[in-house]
Design an enzyme around this catalytic site. Structure first.
Site, PDB file in Angstrom:
ATOM      1  N   LYS A   1       1.084   7.353  -5.054  1.00  0.00           N
ATOM      2  CA  LYS A   1       0.461   6.040  -5.322  1.00  0.00           C
ATOM      3  C   LYS A   1      -0.186   6.032  -6.705  1.00  0.00           C
ATOM      4  O   LYS A   1      -0.186   5.004  -7.382  1.00  0.00           O
ATOM      5  CB  LYS A   1      -0.591   5.686  -4.262  1.00  0.00           C
ATOM      6  CG  LYS A   1      -0.039   5.576  -2.858  1.00  0.00           C
ATOM      7  CD  LYS A   1       0.391   4.164  -2.506  1.00  0.00           C
ATOM      8  CE  LYS A   1       1.124   4.180  -1.194  1.00  0.00           C
ATOM      9  NZ  LYS A   1       1.878   3.061  -0.832  1.00  0.00           N
TER      10      LYS A   1
ATOM     11  N   LYS B   1      12.275   6.691   1.122  1.00  0.00           N
ATOM     12  CA  LYS B   1      11.780   6.097   2.380  1.00  0.00           C
ATOM     13  C   LYS B   1      11.818   4.565   2.299  1.00  0.00           C
ATOM     14  O   LYS B   1      11.480   3.999   1.261  1.00  0.00           O
ATOM     15  CB  LYS B   1      10.332   6.579   2.563  1.00  0.00           C
ATOM     16  CG  LYS B   1       9.721   6.285   3.900  1.00  0.00           C
ATOM     17  CD  LYS B   1       8.242   6.660   3.913  1.00  0.00           C
ATOM     18  CE  LYS B   1       7.397   5.516   3.402  1.00  0.00           C
ATOM     19  NZ  LYS B   1       6.130   5.266   4.038  1.00  0.00           N
TER      20      LYS B   1
ATOM     21  N   LYS C   1       7.219  -0.897   2.680  1.00  0.00           N
ATOM     22  CA  LYS C   1       6.764  -2.261   2.411  1.00  0.00           C
ATOM     23  C   LYS C   1       6.782  -2.563   0.930  1.00  0.00           C
ATOM     24  O   LYS C   1       6.923  -3.703   0.529  1.00  0.00           O
ATOM     25  CB  LYS C   1       5.296  -2.378   2.817  1.00  0.00           C
ATOM     26  CG  LYS C   1       5.023  -2.395   4.243  1.00  0.00           C
ATOM     27  CD  LYS C   1       3.512  -2.496   4.367  1.00  0.00           C
ATOM     28  CE  LYS C   1       3.030  -1.890   5.641  1.00  0.00           C
ATOM     29  NZ  LYS C   1       1.818  -1.105   5.431  1.00  0.00           N
TER      30      LYS C   1
HETATM   31  P1  ATP Z   1       3.300   1.260   1.711  1.00  0.00           P
HETATM   32  O1  ATP Z   1       4.628   1.076   1.065  1.00  0.00           O
HETATM   33  O2  ATP Z   1       2.338   0.114   1.476  1.00  0.00           O
HETATM   34  O3  ATP Z   1       2.665   2.590   1.442  1.00  0.00           O
HETATM   35  P2  ATP Z   1       4.668   1.827   4.189  1.00  0.00           P
HETATM   36  O4  ATP Z   1       5.819   0.890   4.288  1.00  0.00           O
HETATM   37  O5  ATP Z   1       4.965   3.234   3.796  1.00  0.00           O
HETATM   38  O6  ATP Z   1       3.510   1.208   3.278  1.00  0.00           O
HETATM   39  P3  ATP Z   1       2.675   2.332   6.096  1.00  0.00           P
HETATM   40  O7  ATP Z   1       1.709   1.256   6.362  1.00  0.00           O
HETATM   41  O8  ATP Z   1       2.232   3.396   5.131  1.00  0.00           O
HETATM   42  O9  ATP Z   1       4.035   1.764   5.621  1.00  0.00           O
HETATM   43  O10 ATP Z   1       3.125   3.057   7.436  1.00  0.00           O
HETATM   44  C1  ATP Z   1       2.846   2.621   8.706  1.00  0.00           C
HETATM   45  C2  ATP Z   1       3.315   3.634   9.725  1.00  0.00           C
HETATM   46  O11 ATP Z   1       4.732   3.601   9.800  1.00  0.00           O
HETATM   47  C3  ATP Z   1       2.964   5.081   9.399  1.00  0.00           C
HETATM   48  O12 ATP Z   1       2.765   5.763  10.601  1.00  0.00           O
HETATM   49  C4  ATP Z   1       4.181   5.593   8.706  1.00  0.00           C
HETATM   50  O13 ATP Z   1       4.344   6.981   8.834  1.00  0.00           O
HETATM   51  C5  ATP Z   1       5.290   4.845   9.433  1.00  0.00           C
HETATM   52  N1  ATP Z   1       6.402   4.553   8.540  1.00  0.00           N
HETATM   53  C6  ATP Z   1       6.376   3.758   7.442  1.00  0.00           C
HETATM   54  N2  ATP Z   1       7.575   3.717   6.850  1.00  0.00           N
HETATM   55  C7  ATP Z   1       8.386   4.511   7.595  1.00  0.00           C
HETATM   56  C8  ATP Z   1       9.755   4.894   7.494  1.00  0.00           C
HETATM   57  N3  ATP Z   1      10.517   4.452   6.507  1.00  0.00           N
HETATM   58  N4  ATP Z   1      10.255   5.704   8.444  1.00  0.00           N
HETATM   59  C9  ATP Z   1       9.499   6.160   9.461  1.00  0.00           C
HETATM   60  N5  ATP Z   1       8.194   5.852   9.605  1.00  0.00           N
HETATM   61  C10 ATP Z   1       7.635   5.044   8.692  1.00  0.00           C
END
Ligand code: ATP
Ligand code: LTN
Length: 336
Positions: free
Chosen positions: A115, A197, A200
């Site tokens: 980040k 990954k 969002k």
């Molecule tokens: P950001 O991009 O804002 O960091 P994010 O999309 O990675 O957000 P989070 O809010 O960080 O999403 O994650 C919410 C939950 O979903 C966490 O438990 C995270 O481990 C899980 N998660 C998020 N993206 C994935 C993914 N691509 N595959 C599996 N688990 C995920």
């Protein structure tokens, strides 16, 4: 709270729309675990502001996220659903635990490094101490299990280390939490860049599917999903990242295992396979989208939900916070 049952805590930042990755990696497990455990599921808005947010949008997303938790099947009568900023004990414990967390261990957190690299103009202290607040979220409720995706494992481990350190100095205070990571779908990859990954942060692209996406949008993204040059549906997460990711998604959406999927698409082109994966996701998300739209029409109900949730969470949290304040030597809080 049923005192015989173990406790689960998890949360998601309302920093964007919920994605298929967060559903498969986290929320789907929350639904499966709700009968066996006492569960608290939080909307971690205080974590969201470690990256700059548009205020009106943050408010809207926080409510939409609550509606989506319920629409995904998390029963508000069986679980505590609430918004992090409504329970001040999170911030209070976070200050104390920050004094038991080392600069060096926070510097090693991969999410901080990622980040910080992406937000060079705003590497704020909150981004750095993010894991301390997350440890407080977890430890306040004497949590046994934290259902998250693979990327959050390191954060649960540091929460455990902080708890161990505190317990070591002051005697047993916190339960040591463990991550609960799904066997299939712990890391759903971007449909466009299967080496990264799905997140969002890229929600407006074809690489990411959001829970509220319309069927057309979902089908377009799957039609455009990156694959490889070998025309064979086979699981190989090293050399066939795109296809393996699609197989994982299809497996979660249909309940079929990899062998069944390989047999089903034996001799078929990738086009047919991508269509089938897209359709399975459309059907997986259809009831979630429809239920969310319904719930969002009833703001009073959502307000009642998060109010009750915050009251229940506060009651549990204050027990741990009182214990911690006493142990570190703070004078007993007067009641006003
Ligand atoms: P950001 O991009 O804002 O960091 P994010 O999309 O990675 O957000 P989070 O809010 O960080 O999403 O994650 C919410 C939950 O979903 C966490 O438990 C995270 O481990 C899980 N998660 C998020 N993206 C994935 C993914 N691509 N595959 C599996 N688990 C995920
Ligand atoms: N850091 C997590 C969100 C989060 C969380 C938590 C998850 C904040 N507090 C407590 C589990 C338990 C993320 O980025 N997904």
């Amino acid at each position: 709270m049923d005192t015989q049952k173990k406790t689960i805590f998890s949360g998601i930042k309302p920093s964007g729309d919920l994605t298929l990755g967060s559903y498969i990696g986290a929320i789907k497990n929350w639904v499966n675990l709700q009968e066996e455990y006492n569960c608290l599921y939080c909307i971690v808005d205080m974590h969201a502001i470690t990256v700059r947010q548009e205020p009106a949008l943050l408010r809207k997303r926080s409510l939409a996220q609550l509606a989506q938790y319920v629409a995904c099947g998390i029963d508000p009568d069986k679980n505590i659903l609430y918004i992090q900023s409504h329970v001040p004990a999170h911030a209070e414990l976070s200050w104390v635990l920050g004094c038991y967390t080392m600069f060096g261990e926070l510097s090693r957190m991969t999410q901080f490094k990622d980040k910080a690299a992406k937000n060079e103009d705003n590497i704020n202290a909150g981004l750095f101490t993010y894991p301390v607040l997350m440890a407080s979220d977890i430890l306040l409720y004497q949590t046994h299990l934290v259902p998250v995706g693979e990327d959050q494992k390191q954060h649960v481990e540091i929460a455990r280390d902080i708890a161990k350190r505190f317990n070591g100095v002051y005697s047993e205070t916190f339960i040591l939490p463990e991550p609960f990571i799904p066997k299939t779908g712990a890391r759903i990859m971007s449909l466009q860049e299967p080496e990264n990954k799905m997140s969002k942060s890229e929600m407006d692209s074809d690489g990411c599917i959001c829970l509220l996406d319309e069927p057309d949008t979902i089908m377009r993204a799957f039609r455009k999903a990156v694959t490889d040059s070998e025309t064979c549906v086979r699981f190989d997460s090293e050399n066939k990242k795109g296809i393996s990711n699609l197989m994982t998604i299809y497996s979660v959406a249909t309940g079929k295992n990899f062998e069944e999927i390989e047999n089903e698409f034996d001799g078929c082109g990738y086009g047919d396979f991508k269509l089938a994966v897209g359709e399975s996701v459309v059907e997986l998300l259809r009831p979630i989208r429809e239920k969310t739209q319904d719930l969002l029409k009833n703001k009073d109900y959502l307000e009642q939900l998060y109010t009750e949730g915050a009251m229940k969470a506060s009651r549990i949290a204050s027990k741990t916070l009182d214990k911690v304040y006493r142990k570190v030597g703070f004078v007993k809080k007067p009641r006003f």
